[in-house]
Design an enzyme around this catalytic site. Structure first.
Site, PDB file in Angstrom:
ATOM      1  N   GLY A   1       1.025  -1.067   0.122  1.00  0.00           N
ATOM      2  CA  GLY A   1       0.219   0.120   0.076  1.00  0.00           C
ATOM      3  C   GLY A   1       0.343   0.865  -0.063  1.00  0.00           C
TER       4      GLY A   1
ATOM      5  N   GLN B   1       2.806   9.731   0.727  1.00  0.00           N
ATOM      6  CA  GLN B   1       4.330   9.323   1.415  1.00  0.00           C
ATOM      7  C   GLN B   1       5.540   9.444   0.129  1.00  0.00           C
ATOM      8  OE1 GLN B   1       2.347   4.874   2.472  1.00  0.00           O
ATOM      9  NE2 GLN B   1       4.084   4.823   3.427  1.00  0.00           N
TER      10      GLN B   1
ATOM     11  N   CYS C   1       5.538   0.543   7.269  1.00  0.00           N
ATOM     12  CA  CYS C   1       5.350   1.233   6.871  1.00  0.00           C
ATOM     13  C   CYS C   1       6.705   1.468   6.493  1.00  0.00           C
ATOM     14  CB  CYS C   1       5.123   2.465   7.832  1.00  0.00           C
ATOM     15  SG  CYS C   1       4.411   3.532   7.393  1.00  0.00           S
ATOM     16  N   LEU C   2       6.539   1.891   5.008  1.00  0.00           N
ATOM     17  CA  LEU C   2       7.751   2.288   4.163  1.00  0.00           C
ATOM     18  C   LEU C   2       8.198   2.882   4.330  1.00  0.00           C
ATOM     19  CD1 LEU C   2       5.882   1.390   0.049  1.00  0.00           C
ATOM     20  CD2 LEU C   2       8.013  -0.040   2.235  1.00  0.00           C
TER      21      LEU C   2
ATOM     22  N   HIS D   1      -4.427   1.661   7.322  1.00  0.00           N
ATOM     23  CA  HIS D   1      -3.085   2.218   7.328  1.00  0.00           C
ATOM     24  C   HIS D   1      -2.822   3.161   6.475  1.00  0.00           C
ATOM     25  CE1 HIS D   1       1.179   1.585   8.638  1.00  0.00           C
ATOM     26  NE2 HIS D   1       1.229   2.248   6.769  1.00  0.00           N
ATOM     27  N   GLU D   2      -3.618   3.240   5.318  1.00  0.00           N
ATOM     28  CA  GLU D   2      -3.690   4.396   4.788  1.00  0.00           C
ATOM     29  C   GLU D   2      -4.153   5.267   4.498  1.00  0.00           C
ATOM     30  OE1 GLU D   2      -1.220   3.915   3.166  1.00  0.00           O
ATOM     31  OE2 GLU D   2      -0.813   1.670   2.807  1.00  0.00           O
TER      32      GLU D   2
ATOM     33  N   HIS E   1      -2.868   7.165   7.209  1.00  0.00           N
ATOM     34  CA  HIS E   1      -1.235   8.273   6.607  1.00  0.00           C
ATOM     35  C   HIS E   1      -2.281   9.926   6.396  1.00  0.00           C
ATOM     36  CE1 HIS E   1       2.617   5.912   6.284  1.00  0.00           C
ATOM     37  NE2 HIS E   1       2.055   4.823   6.173  1.00  0.00           N
TER      38      HIS E   1
HETATM   39 ZN    ZN Z   1       2.773   3.070   5.521  1.00  0.00          ZN
END
Ligand code: ZN
Length: 163
Positions: A49, A54, A92-93, A134-135, A138
């Site tokens: 995702g 991000q 998480c990236l 999660h997204e 963000h």
């Molecule tokens: Zn994330």
């Protein structure tokens, strides 16, 4: 390049609520390109995702790829949450090299718009519900480490763990 909390300016941006996506300000072609570029970045990072902020873009949009199905959701709102919750480990990236257990509703309903600006509504559970939550977090400036218990350093990147 995916923005991370390892950089103070980037962290500040990641912790801000992203702006509504205005379909009148973007052509169909621009939107297609935008999604394509996000998919390339997500694949490079081996994520499941990715939200637009991000990548340093101030817009409410995320993409996901779960069970080989691609999603792109604009202006997402989670409209239903199950009472039953489930603990899953997330990464998480934008939070490099950390995993943590997060308790979240097991099933959700998400509403928003597709790439054509058409209203959509998806019921999700399992990993997909996890990714959507999660997204959406963000886009509201919330990171999983704010909610996680038991954080741990990772040894190597794990499949289906980074969003
Ligand atoms: Zn994330």
């Amino acid at each position: 390049m995916i923005w991370t909390i390892n950089n103070k300016e980037q962290e500040k941006f990641l912790r801000r609520k992203a702006a509504e996506f205005d379909f009148n300000e973007h052509s169909k072609k621009e939107i297609r390109e935008l999604i394509k570029n996000m998919r390339i970045e997500m694949a490079k990072a081996i994520g499941v995702g990715l939200s637009a902020n991000q990548l340093g873009m101030d817009m409410r949009l995320f993409i996901a790829k779960v069970d080989n199905k691609q999603y792109s959701i604009f202006n997402p709102v989670i409209t239903k949450l199950s009472k039953e919750t489930i603990v899953m480990e997330e990464g998480c990236l934008s939070v490099p090299e950390i995993y943590g257990e997060v308790d979240r509703p097991e099933k959700i309903t998400i509403e928003g718009f597709d790439a054509n600006g058409k209203k959509i509504k998806i019921k999700a559970w399992g990993l997909l519900a996890r990714v959507f939550q999660h997204e959406t977090d963000h886009l509201n400036g919330v990171l999983f480490i704010d909610k996680a218990k038991r954080l741990r350093k990772y040894e190597k990147q794990e499949k289906n763990r980074e969003l």
